[in-house]
Design an enzyme around this catalytic site. Sequence first.
Site, PDB file in Angstrom:
ATOM      1  N   ILE A  12      -2.346  24.426  32.275  1.00 16.90           N
ATOM      2  CA  ILE A  12      -0.917  24.611  32.582  1.00 16.90           C
ATOM      3  C   ILE A  12      -0.087  24.344  31.323  1.00 16.90           C
ATOM      4  O   ILE A  12       0.858  25.079  31.019  1.00 16.90           O
ATOM      5  CB  ILE A  12      -0.451  23.680  33.728  1.00 16.90           C
ATOM      6  CG1 ILE A  12      -1.300  23.911  34.987  1.00 16.90           C
ATOM      7  CG2 ILE A  12       1.033  23.904  34.039  1.00 16.90           C
ATOM      8  CD1 ILE A  12      -0.993  22.958  36.143  1.00 16.90           C
ATOM      9  N   TYR A 149      -8.072   9.781  41.899  1.00 16.90           N
ATOM     10  CA  TYR A 149      -7.096  10.646  41.235  1.00 16.90           C
ATOM     11  C   TYR A 149      -5.732  10.562  41.940  1.00 16.90           C
ATOM     12  O   TYR A 149      -4.692  10.392  41.302  1.00 16.90           O
ATOM     13  CB  TYR A 149      -7.613  12.087  41.227  1.00 16.90           C
ATOM     14  CG  TYR A 149      -6.654  13.059  40.600  1.00 16.90           C
ATOM     15  CD1 TYR A 149      -6.292  12.927  39.259  1.00 16.90           C
ATOM     16  CD2 TYR A 149      -6.102  14.103  41.333  1.00 16.90           C
ATOM     17  CE1 TYR A 149      -5.402  13.816  38.681  1.00 16.90           C
ATOM     18  CE2 TYR A 149      -5.218  14.996  40.757  1.00 16.90           C
ATOM     19  CZ  TYR A 149      -4.876  14.856  39.436  1.00 16.90           C
ATOM     20  OH  TYR A 149      -3.991  15.726  38.864  1.00 16.90           O
TER      21      TYR A 149
END
Length: 323
Positions: A12, A149
């Site tokens: 990204i 995460y």
Amino acid sequence: MRVLVTGGAGFIGSHLVERLLAEGYEVTVLDDLSGGQLGNLSGVRDHPRLRVIVGDVRDPAALRMALGGVEAVFHLAAVVGVPRVLADPVRTIQVNVEGTQRVLEACAERGISVCVASSSEVYGKGVHWPAAEGDDLRLGPPTSLRWAYAVSKLLDEHLALAWARHGLRVSVVRYFNVYGPRADPHGYGYVIARFMDQALRGEPLTVYGDGRQTRSFIYVTDAVEGTLRAGLLPAAFGHIFNIGCAEEISILDLAEKIRAVTGCQVPIRFLSFSEVYGPEFEEIPRRVPEVSRARALLGFEARVTLDEGLQRTWEWWRTCRRV
Ligand code: UDP
């Protein structure tokens, strides 16, 4: 105006860097190349307004150098992707939490605005879908490594909003399964990248579980548009935004779609979650964003349909990706 993109050599990040350069910004990238690679920036490597620093976001000297002359930060540097997190949960937590802490502190000291990248993973198994930013979250137990995460990113979000109370101009973006060119089949953008990689190799598409779990996928240029607005518009500061697409699809239907888009008549192979990830793994059966906050405050909405995005991704995959 100079901006810093941490993790700017990632999937990204590199698309964001290209877009910022195209918009006329001076761009600094800070990336340790642990997940990203300089090849992701090859299209802009010699750009006169781009400066690349190879270093760890947790290293105060590297961060100080990277922040020189910067007025806004996009903090994307993180350990991402389920397989990477399962492989090294300690590093995931350390990089994601300590890195964000240092970036936020440095931005607060210098009066720099910052957009922090988070993830739809924080919703966990979800309370209800589509999920809105203010909804309750439902994570599994810490014995299941997957949640490391989500917890690391949640702590990042809490830190960001805590700093906002001290006057920091900060926003948070929660990405929902971003895909597109340069997604790493071993990192973020996993399933679409993996299916395309498998199709190109003529191998079976590996569908985990029964394939009835759903996701909503957002094309990377749309994710970049949402990020840009969240990072630069004053209306964004102090808020969390879902950056996703309302279109939802099951993984089995996605596999069928990828066979159609690629024209590769490869079989589908079903694998159990425990076979792939081990017995403690918990799957998320459904995930779809509520997108009204981004629409109302940022005027942002995903535009690229899944069919169109898959076409573009396959075009890149076919021509640029070496098997
Ligand atoms: N998945 C799959 N086959 C693969 C990789 C992933 O069926 O080879 C499934 C995975 O179980 C999940 C969905 O695709 O339901 C999205 O997985 P990904 O790792 O891309 O992102 P997640 O949404 O799990 O973070």
